[in-house]
Design a protein around this motif. Structure first.
Motif, PDB file in Angstrom:
ATOM      1  N   ARG A  36       0.787  -1.256  -0.115  1.00  0.00           N
ATOM      2  CA  ARG A  36       0.028   0.060   0.074  1.00  0.00           C
ATOM      3  C   ARG A  36       0.634   1.112   0.058  1.00  0.00           C
ATOM      4  O   ARG A  36       0.084   2.282  -0.204  1.00  0.00           O
ATOM      5  N   HIS A  37       2.085   0.991   0.279  1.00  0.00           N
ATOM      6  CA  HIS A  37       2.916   2.518   0.432  1.00  0.00           C
ATOM      7  C   HIS A  37       4.049   2.082  -0.557  1.00  0.00           C
ATOM      8  O   HIS A  37       5.297   1.788  -0.080  1.00  0.00           O
ATOM      9  N   ILE A  38       3.691   2.208  -1.700  1.00  0.00           N
ATOM     10  CA  ILE A  38       4.831   1.999  -2.925  1.00  0.00           C
ATOM     11  C   ILE A  38       5.463   3.067  -3.367  1.00  0.00           C
ATOM     12  O   ILE A  38       4.900   4.211  -3.865  1.00  0.00           O
TER      13      ILE A  38
ATOM     14  N   HIS B  25      -2.664   7.842  -7.279  1.00  0.00           N
ATOM     15  CA  HIS B  25      -2.029   8.793  -8.201  1.00  0.00           C
ATOM     16  C   HIS B  25      -1.009   9.523  -7.693  1.00  0.00           C
ATOM     17  O   HIS B  25      -0.688  10.355  -8.418  1.00  0.00           O
ATOM     18  N   GLU B  26      -0.434   9.097  -6.707  1.00  0.00           N
ATOM     19  CA  GLU B  26       0.576  10.100  -6.064  1.00  0.00           C
ATOM     20  C   GLU B  26       1.797   9.211  -5.888  1.00  0.00           C
ATOM     21  O   GLU B  26       2.276   9.302  -4.513  1.00  0.00           O
ATOM     22  N   VAL B  27       2.454   8.571  -6.705  1.00  0.00           N
ATOM     23  CA  VAL B  27       3.475   7.801  -6.401  1.00  0.00           C
ATOM     24  C   VAL B  27       4.691   8.669  -6.085  1.00  0.00           C
ATOM     25  O   VAL B  27       4.813   9.483  -6.977  1.00  0.00           O
ATOM     26  N   ILE B  28       5.482   8.555  -4.925  1.00  0.00           N
ATOM     27  CA  ILE B  28       6.676   9.082  -4.690  1.00  0.00           C
ATOM     28  C   ILE B  28       7.751   8.576  -5.438  1.00  0.00           C
ATOM     29  O   ILE B  28       7.991   7.297  -5.377  1.00  0.00           O
ATOM     30  N   SER B  29       8.573   9.493  -6.217  1.00  0.00           N
ATOM     31  CA  SER B  29       9.685   8.992  -7.023  1.00  0.00           C
ATOM     32  C   SER B  29      10.692   9.836  -6.339  1.00  0.00           C
ATOM     33  O   SER B  29      11.032  10.969  -6.251  1.00  0.00           O
ATOM     34  N   VAL B  30      12.127   9.083  -6.480  1.00  0.00           N
ATOM     35  CA  VAL B  30      13.229   9.659  -6.196  1.00  0.00           C
ATOM     36  C   VAL B  30      14.085   9.364  -7.355  1.00  0.00           C
ATOM     37  O   VAL B  30      14.172   8.084  -7.957  1.00  0.00           O
TER      38      VAL B  30
ATOM     39  N   LEU C  32       9.224   8.539   2.426  1.00  0.00           N
ATOM     40  CA  LEU C  32       8.309   7.654   2.545  1.00  0.00           C
ATOM     41  C   LEU C  32       8.608   6.540   3.629  1.00  0.00           C
ATOM     42  O   LEU C  32       8.952   5.253   3.185  1.00  0.00           O
ATOM     43  N   PRO C  33       8.847   7.129   4.943  1.00  0.00           N
ATOM     44  CA  PRO C  33       9.161   6.034   5.808  1.00  0.00           C
ATOM     45  C   PRO C  33       8.631   4.774   6.044  1.00  0.00           C
ATOM     46  O   PRO C  33       9.194   3.713   6.577  1.00  0.00           O
ATOM     47  N   ASP C  34       7.104   4.693   5.641  1.00  0.00           N
ATOM     48  CA  ASP C  34       6.470   3.308   5.824  1.00  0.00           C
ATOM     49  C   ASP C  34       6.528   2.628   4.306  1.00  0.00           C
ATOM     50  O   ASP C  34       5.589   1.812   4.233  1.00  0.00           O
ATOM     51  N   LEU C  35       7.409   2.875   3.635  1.00  0.00           N
ATOM     52  CA  LEU C  35       7.584   2.226   2.322  1.00  0.00           C
ATOM     53  C   LEU C  35       7.391   0.480   2.536  1.00  0.00           C
ATOM     54  O   LEU C  35       8.027   0.007   3.633  1.00  0.00           O
ATOM     55  N   ASP C  36       6.396  -0.062   1.859  1.00  0.00           N
ATOM     56  CA  ASP C  36       6.556  -1.407   1.902  1.00  0.00           C
ATOM     57  C   ASP C  36       6.581  -1.991   0.322  1.00  0.00           C
ATOM     58  O   ASP C  36       6.490  -3.325   0.287  1.00  0.00           O
TER      59      ASP C  36
END
Length: 349
Positions: free
Chosen positions: A199-201, A230-235, A255-259
């Motif tokens: 859920r936290h991608i 709709h708001e995927v965090i990208s680095v 995104l500390p809760d990245l799973d």
């Protein structure tokens, strides 16, 4: 008084034809890169050439054809000449280049075509390169160029020298190219992560001045949007191992809760996974990771990396075939060949 036995007779076209079970004309067409040869017959002839050790008489033929029997593999890169990031060092440590060379040689070696490796990483070296190529030292060029600002694809087009580009050209250019469907590959990664219930991608993208980086990010975001995110965090990363480690640190900060994470190259994943381990994240229990390429770096990861496979060796072999056809059929229009990627599931996701 005994004498040494005479040296073995060199193999001829007729010998190759006999071993391959085809006509002499078919062997000749394969050696000249003709498009009309059935793929199964071409493979049979290539095996027969290898088994008989047939060597085309390039010297005699060049007098008639005005060809050199050689092509250039040109690697064009953005200007980076620092001690920390040497251009040549990166080229020989990136698994991609070895796979390209392997695929090219699979086609070029049986027909006796030699390959010269040439490097260009600034305006001076590119100008020198084009000048050398225009003097007739090679019959054609395989070009590895990936940055949008690189002028070399257009410079080569202006020389009218047969050329094939690895990957989609950064700018519209009349040059043949071979690529994988990068967006489709990224969609496979997104569908897999979403299908695992993550859920936290987030994603570590490739460089945004490279078509591969742009396409993989666009495909991933589109697929995640279809899954409701709709708001995927990208680095942004740089397709290097060190760059992957640095990008993963930034991504965890945002995104500390990245799973779940899609890392746009296996080499970046090789750098990113130790960062996750260092923060106590278990793979795939806490974080599922999907890479891209299916290179040797994927198997070097711990655990082995689930990744999107682009068939680099097959793509390179097709580049060689396209170039041989262009050399033997002057005026042949530019064409593109797109390969479909597949997902290889291992232990990281």
């Amino acid at each position: 008084m005994s004498s040494d036995p005479p040296p073995p007779r060199p193999a001829t076209l007729e010998d190759v034809a006999l071993v391959a079970g085809v006509s002499r004309a078919t062997v000749s067409r394969v050696i000249n890169g003709a498009q009309t040869v059935d793929p199964a017959l071409r493979r049979a002839v290539e095996r027969a050439i290898a088994n008989t050790r047939y060597v085309p008489n390039r010297a005699a033929r060049s007098l008639v054809t005005r060809r050199t029997g050689s092509i250039a593999l040109v690697v064009s890169e953005e200007e980076r000449r620092t001690v920390a990031d040497p251009f040549i060092g990166r080229m020989f440590t990136d698994p991609y280049f070895g796979r390209v060379v392997s695929g090219l040689l699979e086609v070029l070696r049986p027909v006796g075509v030699q390959m010269l490796l040439m490097l260009a990483d600034d305006d001076v070296s590119r100008t020198q390169l084009v000048s050398y190529l225009q003097q007739g030292h090679v019959d054609g060029v395989i070009l590895i160029s990936s940055h949008a600002a690189d002028p070399l694809p257009a410079m080569l087009t202006s020389t009218r020298l047969p050329a094939v580009l690895s990957g989609r050209p950064p700018q519209p250019t009349r040059i043949s190219y071979v690529d994988a469907d990068q967006q489709a590959g990224a969609r496979l990664a997104a569908d897999h992560l979403a299908g695992l219930g993550r859920r936290h991608i987030g994603t570590v993208s490739g460089p945004m001045d490279m078509p591969a980086g742009q396409d993989r990010l666009a495909g991933f975001r589109a697929a995640m949007a279809a899954h409701g995110d709709h708001e995927v965090i990208s680095v942004e990363g740089d397709f290097t191992q060190a760059g992957g480690a640095a990008a993963m640190k930034r991504l965890l900060g945002e995104l500390p809760d990245l799973d779940g994470v899609f890392i746009a190259s296996d080499l970046m994943a090789l750098g990113a996974l130790p960062v996750l381990h260092g923060q106590g994240r278990r793979l795939p229990e806490d974080v599922a990771v999907v890479g891209f390429d299916d290179s040797s770096a994927a198997l070097a990861c711990s655990p082995p990396l689930t990744t999107v496979r682009q068939p680099v060796e097959e793509m390179a072999a097709e580049m060689a075939r396209l170039l041989l056809r262009a050399i033997n059929e002057p005026g042949r229009p530019a064409q593109s060949v797109i390969f479909q990627p597949t997902l290889v599931v291992r232990q990281s996701a």
